[in-house]
Write a protein that holds these residues in place. Structure first.
Motif, PDB file in Angstrom:
ATOM      1  N   PHE A  40       0.920  -0.984   0.168  1.00  0.00           N
ATOM      2  CA  PHE A  40       0.018   0.003  -0.108  1.00  0.00           C
ATOM      3  C   PHE A  40       0.985   1.307   0.029  1.00  0.00           C
ATOM      4  O   PHE A  40       0.559   2.323  -0.754  1.00  0.00           O
ATOM      5  CB  PHE A  40      -0.918   0.004   1.134  1.00  0.00           C
ATOM      6  N   ARG A  41       2.020   1.380   0.724  1.00  0.00           N
ATOM      7  CA  ARG A  41       2.832   2.373   0.969  1.00  0.00           C
ATOM      8  C   ARG A  41       3.507   2.639  -0.680  1.00  0.00           C
ATOM      9  O   ARG A  41       3.266   3.826  -1.036  1.00  0.00           O
ATOM     10  CB  ARG A  41       3.893   2.222   1.824  1.00  0.00           C
ATOM     11  N   ASP A  42       3.845   1.631  -1.352  1.00  0.00           N
ATOM     12  CA  ASP A  42       4.765   1.746  -2.621  1.00  0.00           C
ATOM     13  C   ASP A  42       3.753   1.844  -3.638  1.00  0.00           C
ATOM     14  O   ASP A  42       4.301   2.160  -4.847  1.00  0.00           O
ATOM     15  CB  ASP A  42       5.412   0.399  -2.612  1.00  0.00           C
ATOM     16  N   GLY A  43       2.441   1.519  -3.412  1.00  0.00           N
ATOM     17  CA  GLY A  43       1.467   1.660  -4.659  1.00  0.00           C
ATOM     18  C   GLY A  43       1.509   0.542  -5.382  1.00  0.00           C
ATOM     19  O   GLY A  43       1.136   0.542  -6.607  1.00  0.00           O
ATOM     20  N   ALA A  44       2.194  -0.811  -5.197  1.00  0.00           N
ATOM     21  CA  ALA A  44       2.463  -1.853  -6.175  1.00  0.00           C
ATOM     22  C   ALA A  44       2.438  -3.013  -5.215  1.00  0.00           C
ATOM     23  O   ALA A  44       3.081  -3.054  -4.162  1.00  0.00           O
ATOM     24  CB  ALA A  44       3.611  -1.625  -7.065  1.00  0.00           C
ATOM     25  N   LEU A  45       1.933  -4.312  -5.598  1.00  0.00           N
ATOM     26  CA  LEU A  45       2.123  -5.314  -5.143  1.00  0.00           C
ATOM     27  C   LEU A  45       3.336  -6.351  -5.641  1.00  0.00           C
ATOM     28  O   LEU A  45       3.297  -6.366  -6.768  1.00  0.00           O
ATOM     29  CB  LEU A  45       0.808  -6.205  -4.867  1.00  0.00           C
TER      30      LEU A  45
ATOM     31  N   LYS B 265       2.414 -24.117  -7.390  1.00  0.00           N
ATOM     32  CA  LYS B 265       0.753 -23.921  -7.270  1.00  0.00           C
ATOM     33  C   LYS B 265       0.219 -23.273  -6.493  1.00  0.00           C
ATOM     34  O   LYS B 265      -0.749 -22.061  -6.219  1.00  0.00           O
ATOM     35  CB  LYS B 265       0.206 -25.298  -7.684  1.00  0.00           C
ATOM     36  N   LYS B 266       0.744 -23.633  -5.181  1.00  0.00           N
ATOM     37  CA  LYS B 266       0.330 -23.013  -3.781  1.00  0.00           C
ATOM     38  C   LYS B 266       0.692 -21.207  -3.768  1.00  0.00           C
ATOM     39  O   LYS B 266      -0.128 -20.337  -3.678  1.00  0.00           O
ATOM     40  CB  LYS B 266       1.078 -23.520  -2.651  1.00  0.00           C
ATOM     41  N   MET B 267       2.013 -21.174  -4.286  1.00  0.00           N
ATOM     42  CA  MET B 267       2.523 -19.523  -4.160  1.00  0.00           C
ATOM     43  C   MET B 267       1.459 -18.876  -5.386  1.00  0.00           C
ATOM     44  O   MET B 267       1.102 -17.807  -4.969  1.00  0.00           O
ATOM     45  CB  MET B 267       3.745 -19.694  -4.791  1.00  0.00           C
ATOM     46  N   GLN B 268       1.046 -19.628  -6.255  1.00  0.00           N
ATOM     47  CA  GLN B 268       0.363 -18.784  -7.452  1.00  0.00           C
ATOM     48  C   GLN B 268      -0.994 -18.524  -6.895  1.00  0.00           C
ATOM     49  O   GLN B 268      -1.447 -17.471  -7.069  1.00  0.00           O
ATOM     50  CB  GLN B 268       0.198 -19.571  -8.817  1.00  0.00           C
ATOM     51  N   GLY B 269      -1.421 -19.334  -6.223  1.00  0.00           N
ATOM     52  CA  GLY B 269      -2.733 -19.128  -5.420  1.00  0.00           C
ATOM     53  C   GLY B 269      -2.849 -17.992  -4.395  1.00  0.00           C
ATOM     54  O   GLY B 269      -3.714 -16.872  -4.444  1.00  0.00           O
ATOM     55  N   ILE B 270      -1.911 -17.987  -3.782  1.00  0.00           N
ATOM     56  CA  ILE B 270      -1.379 -16.891  -2.769  1.00  0.00           C
ATOM     57  C   ILE B 270      -1.361 -15.638  -3.412  1.00  0.00           C
ATOM     58  O   ILE B 270      -1.837 -14.480  -2.949  1.00  0.00           O
ATOM     59  CB  ILE B 270      -0.265 -17.158  -1.770  1.00  0.00           C
ATOM     60  N   ILE B 271      -0.622 -15.636  -4.660  1.00  0.00           N
ATOM     61  CA  ILE B 271      -0.436 -14.108  -5.208  1.00  0.00           C
ATOM     62  C   ILE B 271      -1.831 -13.814  -5.706  1.00  0.00           C
ATOM     63  O   ILE B 271      -2.151 -12.782  -5.852  1.00  0.00           O
ATOM     64  CB  ILE B 271       0.494 -14.470  -6.642  1.00  0.00           C
ATOM     65  N   GLU B 272      -2.468 -14.552  -6.268  1.00  0.00           N
ATOM     66  CA  GLU B 272      -3.893 -14.211  -6.928  1.00  0.00           C
ATOM     67  C   GLU B 272      -4.710 -13.763  -5.760  1.00  0.00           C
ATOM     68  O   GLU B 272      -5.475 -12.613  -5.967  1.00  0.00           O
ATOM     69  CB  GLU B 272      -4.520 -15.501  -7.638  1.00  0.00           C
ATOM     70  N   LYS B 273      -4.530 -14.204  -4.645  1.00  0.00           N
ATOM     71  CA  LYS B 273      -5.579 -13.673  -3.458  1.00  0.00           C
ATOM     72  C   LYS B 273      -4.996 -12.515  -2.897  1.00  0.00           C
ATOM     73  O   LYS B 273      -5.879 -11.492  -2.795  1.00  0.00           O
ATOM     74  CB  LYS B 273      -5.587 -14.629  -2.244  1.00  0.00           C
ATOM     75  N   LEU B 274      -3.893 -12.279  -2.871  1.00  0.00           N
ATOM     76  CA  LEU B 274      -3.278 -11.044  -2.330  1.00  0.00           C
ATOM     77  C   LEU B 274      -3.317  -9.908  -3.603  1.00  0.00           C
ATOM     78  O   LEU B 274      -3.472  -8.546  -3.042  1.00  0.00           O
ATOM     79  CB  LEU B 274      -1.714 -11.072  -2.064  1.00  0.00           C
ATOM     80  N   LYS B 275      -3.385 -10.210  -4.894  1.00  0.00           N
ATOM     81  CA  LYS B 275      -3.610  -9.317  -5.892  1.00  0.00           C
ATOM     82  C   LYS B 275      -5.005  -8.888  -5.752  1.00  0.00           C
ATOM     83  O   LYS B 275      -5.304  -7.580  -5.830  1.00  0.00           O
ATOM     84  CB  LYS B 275      -3.482  -9.937  -7.078  1.00  0.00           C
ATOM     85  N   ALA B 276      -5.803  -9.721  -5.650  1.00  0.00           N
ATOM     86  CA  ALA B 276      -7.247  -9.290  -5.391  1.00  0.00           C
ATOM     87  C   ALA B 276      -7.567  -8.261  -4.156  1.00  0.00           C
ATOM     88  O   ALA B 276      -8.305  -7.554  -4.168  1.00  0.00           O
ATOM     89  CB  ALA B 276      -8.257 -10.606  -5.497  1.00  0.00           C
ATOM     90  N   PHE B 277      -6.857  -8.748  -3.208  1.00  0.00           N
ATOM     91  CA  PHE B 277      -7.030  -8.085  -1.986  1.00  0.00           C
ATOM     92  C   PHE B 277      -6.402  -6.539  -2.215  1.00  0.00           C
ATOM     93  O   PHE B 277      -7.063  -5.647  -1.752  1.00  0.00           O
ATOM     94  CB  PHE B 277      -6.239  -8.687  -0.763  1.00  0.00           C
ATOM     95  N   PHE B 278      -5.403  -6.449  -2.659  1.00  0.00           N
ATOM     96  CA  PHE B 278      -4.651  -5.294  -3.087  1.00  0.00           C
ATOM     97  C   PHE B 278      -5.479  -4.359  -3.963  1.00  0.00           C
ATOM     98  O   PHE B 278      -5.666  -3.226  -3.622  1.00  0.00           O
ATOM     99  CB  PHE B 278      -3.295  -5.465  -3.657  1.00  0.00           C
ATOM    100  N   GLU B 279      -5.985  -4.900  -4.963  1.00  0.00           N
ATOM    101  CA  GLU B 279      -6.890  -4.137  -5.860  1.00  0.00           C
ATOM    102  C   GLU B 279      -8.028  -3.732  -5.263  1.00  0.00           C
ATOM    103  O   GLU B 279      -8.698  -2.623  -5.557  1.00  0.00           O
ATOM    104  CB  GLU B 279      -7.338  -5.033  -7.145  1.00  0.00           C
ATOM    105  N   LYS B 280      -8.568  -4.332  -4.300  1.00  0.00           N
ATOM    106  CA  LYS B 280     -10.177  -4.092  -3.641  1.00  0.00           C
ATOM    107  C   LYS B 280      -9.688  -2.833  -2.661  1.00  0.00           C
ATOM    108  O   LYS B 280     -10.550  -2.006  -2.548  1.00  0.00           O
ATOM    109  CB  LYS B 280     -10.371  -5.308  -3.062  1.00  0.00           C
ATOM    110  N   TYR B 281      -8.616  -2.909  -2.079  1.00  0.00           N
ATOM    111  CA  TYR B 281      -8.332  -1.739  -0.828  1.00  0.00           C
ATOM    112  C   TYR B 281      -7.496  -0.671  -1.594  1.00  0.00           C
ATOM    113  O   TYR B 281      -7.405   0.336  -0.877  1.00  0.00           O
ATOM    114  CB  TYR B 281      -7.809  -2.482   0.187  1.00  0.00           C
TER     115      TYR B 281
END
Length: 159
Positions: free
Chosen positions: A88-93, A117-133
């Motif tokens: 959030f501080r840097d403006g990018a995930l 596969k697990k890492m890719q799933g985590i990245i997708e969730k964190l990206k969605a979270f970041f975009e939302k907030y």
């Protein structure tokens, strides 16, 4: 703000609700926040202090969503929260390098690709979270809350 107009109209003007939905659908920045905005609107009533309650609502939802990701993915709590705060501080995930790897629980690197596969799933969730907030001023709201001095009741001095 359209939500304030809706509130000022005793939460009954369906045209304002339609305008809010159209504005959200028309804005690329707001589409990822649609569920959040609609959830807040469903809580708006005549007693709502729109700006204050929106900020509180966003912080509560952000905390709930982040806690859910940490729990379901079994991520390291401190590291994940620091990673998200920095994003959030840097403006990018940041999804390259070893940053995500540091958040993950221990997983065998020789388990047939399940780690990737697990890492890719985590990245997708964190990206969605970041975009939302992202863009809602989460870091600023948290900083303001920390800066506000605590109010203490004091005894009058007997001098």
């Amino acid at each position: 703000m359209l939500v304030e107009k809706y509130h000022d109209g005793n939460c009954e003007d369906k045209e304002i609700l339609a305008s809010i939905r159209k504005a959200v659908d028309a804005s690329i920045q707001l589409r990822s926040k649609k569920d959040l905005i609609e959830a807040f609107i469903s809580h708006v009533n005549v007693d709502t202090q729109v700006t204050t309650d929106w900020r509180r609502f966003v912080l509560e939802q952000e905390e709930n969503d982040l806690t859910e990701i940490i729990t379901t993915e079994k991520l390291k709590n401190e590291e994940t929260r620091k990673f998200v705060a920095n994003a959030f501080r840097d403006g990018a995930l940041k999804t390259t390098g070893t940053e995500i790897d540091k958040l993950m629980p221990p997983v065998s690197r020789f388990g047939g690709g399940s780690r990737a596969k697990k890492m890719q799933g985590i990245i997708e969730k964190l990206k969605a979270f970041f975009e939302k907030y992202f863009g809602l001023g989460i870091a600023e709201i948290k900083a303001e809350e920390q800066e506000q001095p605590a109010v203490y009741e004091t005894e009058p001095s007997g001098s």
